[in-house]
Design a protein around this motif. Sequence first.
Motif, PDB file in Angstrom:
ATOM      1  N   GLY A 105      64.409   7.728  35.223  1.00 12.99           N
ATOM      2  CA  GLY A 105      63.817   7.360  36.502  1.00 12.99           C
ATOM      3  C   GLY A 105      62.417   7.921  36.664  1.00 12.99           C
ATOM      4  N   ILE A 106      62.207   9.157  36.230  1.00 15.62           N
ATOM      5  CA  ILE A 106      60.870   9.760  36.304  1.00 15.62           C
ATOM      6  C   ILE A 106      59.896   8.986  35.426  1.00 15.62           C
ATOM      7  N   ARG A 107      60.351   8.640  34.230  1.00 13.86           N
ATOM      8  CA  ARG A 107      59.493   7.879  33.323  1.00 13.86           C
ATOM      9  C   ARG A 107      59.130   6.521  33.918  1.00 13.86           C
ATOM     10  N   THR A 108      60.108   5.836  34.482  1.00 11.14           N
ATOM     11  CA  THR A 108      59.857   4.526  35.077  1.00 11.14           C
ATOM     12  C   THR A 108      58.903   4.631  36.259  1.00 11.14           C
ATOM     13  N   ALA A 109      59.085   5.654  37.087  1.00 16.56           N
ATOM     14  CA  ALA A 109      58.214   5.837  38.251  1.00 16.56           C
ATOM     15  C   ALA A 109      56.767   6.064  37.824  1.00 16.56           C
ATOM     16  N   ILE A 110      56.566   6.882  36.796  1.00 11.99           N
ATOM     17  CA  ILE A 110      55.204   7.135  36.312  1.00 11.99           C
ATOM     18  C   ILE A 110      54.588   5.860  35.748  1.00 11.99           C
ATOM     19  N   PHE A 111      55.373   5.123  34.959  1.00 12.56           N
ATOM     20  CA  PHE A 111      54.861   3.898  34.351  1.00 12.56           C
ATOM     21  C   PHE A 111      54.465   2.881  35.428  1.00 12.56           C
ATOM     22  N   VAL A 112      55.309   2.705  36.436  1.00 13.98           N
ATOM     23  CA  VAL A 112      55.030   1.730  37.492  1.00 13.98           C
ATOM     24  C   VAL A 112      53.769   2.115  38.255  1.00 13.98           C
ATOM     25  N   ALA A 113      53.633   3.403  38.608  1.00 15.35           N
ATOM     26  CA  ALA A 113      52.468   3.852  39.364  1.00 15.35           C
ATOM     27  C   ALA A 113      51.186   3.660  38.567  1.00 15.35           C
ATOM     28  N   VAL A 114      51.190   4.073  37.306  1.00 18.71           N
ATOM     29  CA  VAL A 114      49.981   3.957  36.481  1.00 18.71           C
ATOM     30  C   VAL A 114      49.622   2.499  36.246  1.00 18.71           C
ATOM     31  N   ARG A 115      50.618   1.665  36.007  1.00 13.78           N
ATOM     32  CA  ARG A 115      50.333   0.244  35.774  1.00 13.78           C
ATOM     33  C   ARG A 115      49.696  -0.408  36.992  1.00 13.78           C
ATOM     34  N   ILE A 116      50.247  -0.148  38.167  1.00 16.07           N
ATOM     35  CA  ILE A 116      49.680  -0.749  39.377  1.00 16.07           C
ATOM     36  C   ILE A 116      48.256  -0.259  39.610  1.00 16.07           C
ATOM     37  N   LEU A 117      48.044   1.042  39.463  1.00 12.28           N
ATOM     38  CA  LEU A 117      46.701   1.601  39.695  1.00 12.28           C
ATOM     39  C   LEU A 117      45.701   1.051  38.692  1.00 12.28           C
TER      40      LEU A 117
END
Length: 271
Positions: A105-117
């Motif tokens: 979940g932590i990995r997915t959250a980081i990936f989603v945030a960085v991708r959107i930004l």
Amino acid sequence: MVRDITLGQYVIAKSPLHRTDPRIKLVSLVLVIAFLFVANTFSGLAVMTALVLLGMCCSGVRISQYLRSLRAVIILVAFTSVFNLFYGTGDVLVQWGFLQITTGGIRTAIFVAVRILMMILASCVLTFTTSPNQLCDAMERLLKPLTYVKVPVHEIAMMMTIAIRFIPTLLEETDKIMSAQKARGADMESGGLISRAKALIPVLIPLFISSFRRAFDLAMAMEARCYNGGKGRTKLRVLQLQRADFIVLMIVLLFSAATLLLRIFVTNPWW
């Protein structure tokens, strides 16, 4: 908050990206967005992030301008990241009842945030360094093969360009209307969600009226200039690829290839 939305704004400057062919910049943006999703490891994500940061540095636009464009979506990014924090597999780190935070979940959250930004910043690099007219020409040239199957490419490119061009204008108009309503005693910040939604009605109605008035004036101006689509039209500035344009494209392709290789050969998702 309305003033923080900078999508569609063109910043006049003299930078390498301002001189780059708009077709190259448009293709590069598509590649960046595509390979942001191709990257499935932190090393691949770091490569695409470095490419976006390189584009920001070469754009000649102040970093504060990019940061201001992120302020309008930071709440959405935070909400999406927190939501993905509880959705994943792996070792359980924290658990509250049926809610649990896992390593996945932590990995997915980081990936989603960085991708959107990164997608927002990459889009800002394009709009900050490319005028609406250049965007229209680039989209029309790239979609030109579709004209052989009777697709109105010029009209589509024109509509998209007008939409992008009027985003800053409508945002400025919205800010003026909100300021005028607040000066008349309107309260748009207190109360619950329903109360705030009702408070926006005095803003939306004048905004719609102003938008239709602007659209009507634009249509009249185009008709007065005998605009009838792309048939028989010539270009004041003909787009021609230069050596620097191919260098920019090669840099984007190299970063994309590195991301693809990392996806193939790196098996540890945390690397």
